[in-house]
Write a protein that holds these residues in place. Structure first.
Motif, PDB file in Angstrom:
ATOM      1  N   ASN A  34       0.859  -1.176   0.000  1.00 39.47           N
ATOM      2  CA  ASN A  34       0.000   0.000   0.000  1.00 39.47           C
ATOM      3  C   ASN A  34       0.895   1.225   0.000  1.00 39.47           C
ATOM      4  O   ASN A  34       1.701   1.420   0.923  1.00 39.47           O
ATOM      5  CB  ASN A  34      -0.907   0.019   1.249  1.00 39.47           C
ATOM      6  CG  ASN A  34      -2.162  -0.801   1.051  1.00 39.47           C
ATOM      7  OD1 ASN A  34      -2.618  -0.991  -0.068  1.00 39.47           O
ATOM      8  ND2 ASN A  34      -2.731  -1.288   2.141  1.00 39.47           N
ATOM      9  N   CYS A  91      -2.179  -5.054   8.478  1.00 40.75           N
ATOM     10  CA  CYS A  91      -2.892  -3.976   7.791  1.00 40.75           C
ATOM     11  C   CYS A  91      -4.334  -3.946   8.281  1.00 40.75           C
ATOM     12  O   CYS A  91      -4.929  -4.984   8.553  1.00 40.75           O
ATOM     13  CB  CYS A  91      -2.845  -4.166   6.274  1.00 40.75           C
ATOM     14  SG  CYS A  91      -3.834  -2.963   5.359  1.00 40.75           S
ATOM     15  N   VAL A  92      -4.897  -2.748   8.343  1.00 40.94           N
ATOM     16  CA  VAL A  92      -6.284  -2.557   8.771  1.00 40.94           C
ATOM     17  C   VAL A  92      -7.260  -3.288   7.841  1.00 40.94           C
ATOM     18  O   VAL A  92      -8.395  -3.587   8.213  1.00 40.94           O
ATOM     19  CB  VAL A  92      -6.595  -1.035   8.875  1.00 40.94           C
ATOM     20  CG1 VAL A  92      -6.766  -0.413   7.479  1.00 40.94           C
ATOM     21  CG2 VAL A  92      -7.790  -0.751   9.750  1.00 40.94           C
ATOM     22  N   GLY A 188      -1.083  -1.025   9.909  1.00 35.19           N
ATOM     23  CA  GLY A 188      -0.016  -0.651   8.982  1.00 35.19           C
ATOM     24  C   GLY A 188      -0.069   0.774   8.477  1.00 35.19           C
ATOM     25  O   GLY A 188       0.969   1.354   8.158  1.00 35.19           O
ATOM     26  N   PHE A 189      -1.275   1.362   8.437  1.00 38.98           N
ATOM     27  CA  PHE A 189      -1.355   2.715   7.861  1.00 38.98           C
ATOM     28  C   PHE A 189      -0.649   3.767   8.707  1.00 38.98           C
ATOM     29  O   PHE A 189      -0.367   4.860   8.227  1.00 38.98           O
ATOM     30  CB  PHE A 189      -2.806   3.103   7.535  1.00 38.98           C
ATOM     31  CG  PHE A 189      -3.720   3.327   8.713  1.00 38.98           C
ATOM     32  CD1 PHE A 189      -3.746   4.540   9.377  1.00 38.98           C
ATOM     33  CD2 PHE A 189      -4.589   2.324   9.147  1.00 38.98           C
ATOM     34  CE1 PHE A 189      -4.606   4.762  10.444  1.00 38.98           C
ATOM     35  CE2 PHE A 189      -5.458   2.522  10.203  1.00 38.98           C
ATOM     36  CZ  PHE A 189      -5.460   3.752  10.867  1.00 38.98           C
TER      37      PHE A 189
HETATM   38 MO   LIG Z   1      -2.794  -0.786   5.548  1.00 40.96          MO
END
Ligand SMILES: [Mo]
Ligand SMILES: Nc1nc2c(c(=O)[nH]1)N[C@H]1C(S)=C(S)[C@@H](COP(=O)(O)O)O[C@H]1N2
Length: 271
Positions: A34, A91-92, A188-189
């Motif tokens: 991403n 990751c979300v 992760g964001f």
């Molecule tokens: Mo993510």
């Protein structure tokens, strides 16, 4: 084998698998990404970031800090210890990896920069350069990408700024070259890529994802299987390369090192 023993041995295998933190293959770590500035498809960053210029690289240090100034990246991190850290990344969106990073402890850099006592948060910004980061011409998010941490979170020994992975001297562009944040207990964001600005501030920064969807992405973004995303469950995750889903762990399995920072906080409200 009777049925009961069969079920037991399968369960034992699953537990064994759970404990196994084998790094995700290099190929997946560097082609399933991403990095929306280079496109939203998972394979777009690897394809589109090839010519991203990461040298020379300036990092502007601003705000409540002893000497606000712009640094060439090598000067900013000169002399700080680069360590190997193998971290899970969740990751979300519901997938996860295990990534062997090379990076420096964020606390060491903060100590060097000497924020003033008024600094309660640290804010990071990705480079803003639509010529090089083409999706910054489109309104997917408000650019540049912004992230932040409360100062105690930033000082936690688990938080690193990664400058390499898989033993390579430099980060692949699609993974956030030349320097990116890694906070393994958070979604992760939070791990903002290609950092060009660091600001020490008094108020909680409004991050790019909070601006885009405040009801879906909070400031803290601690991995929490008990708090679902409004549109999907966060109870399980798919480890890239595996078939069976895993149970997502509170704080992504790092509760021992981080949970005390959130003692007394309502984690459903502060998602
Ligand atoms: Mo993510
Ligand atoms: N600048 C920037 N940083 C970013 C993103 C992004 O789109 N832009 N994506 C985030 C998300 S959602 C995740 S899961 C991780 C992915 O990191 P990786 O590609 O190195 O695995 O980067 C984060 N950092």
């Amino acid at each position: 084998m009777n049925r009961r023993r069969f079920v037991q041995s399968v369960a034992a295998l699953l537990i064994q698998r759970e404990a196994n933190e084998k790094p995700t293959p290099y190929k997946d770590v560097t082609t399933y990404n991403n990095f929306y500035e280079f496109g939203i498809d998972k394979d777009a960053p690897a394809r589109n970031a090839k010519n991203f210029r990461t040298q020379p690289w300036l990092v502007s240090v601003e705000g409540l800090v002893k000497r606000p100034q712009s640094y060439a990246l090598p000067d900013l991190i000169k002399g700080l210890t680069i360590e190997d850290r193998v971290y899970r990344m969740r990751c979300v969106e519901g997938w996860s990896m295990v990534i062997p990073w090379q990076g420096l402890q964020l606390s060491a850099l903060i100590n060097r920069l000497e924020p003033t006592p008024q600094a309660k948060y640290i804010e990071f910004q990705t480079l803003y350069d639509p010529d090089q980061l083409p999706e910054q011409r489109r309104a997917i998010l408000q650019w540049p990408y912004v992230e932040g941490l409360r100062m105690d979170e930033a000082m936690n020994p688990l938080a690193i700024l990664a400058v390499g992975l898989y033993g390579k001297p430099a980060l692949p562009n699609q993974n956030g070259a030349p320097i990116r944040l890694v906070t393994p207990w958070k979604y992760g964001f939070k791990g903002i890529k290609s950092i060009a600005k660091i600001r020490f501030v008094e108020k909680q920064p409004v991050t790019a994802w909070m601006k885009a969807a405040p009801n879906e992405y909070g400031f803290f973004a601690n991995v929490n299987p008990a708090v679902d995303h409004p549109r999907w469950s966060q109870a399980t995750e798919r480890r890239i390369g595996e078939f069976f889903k895993r149970k997502t762990l509170p704080f992504n399995g790092y509760a021992d090192q981080v949970a005390t920072m959130y003692a007394g906080m309502d984690l459903k409200k502060n998602f």
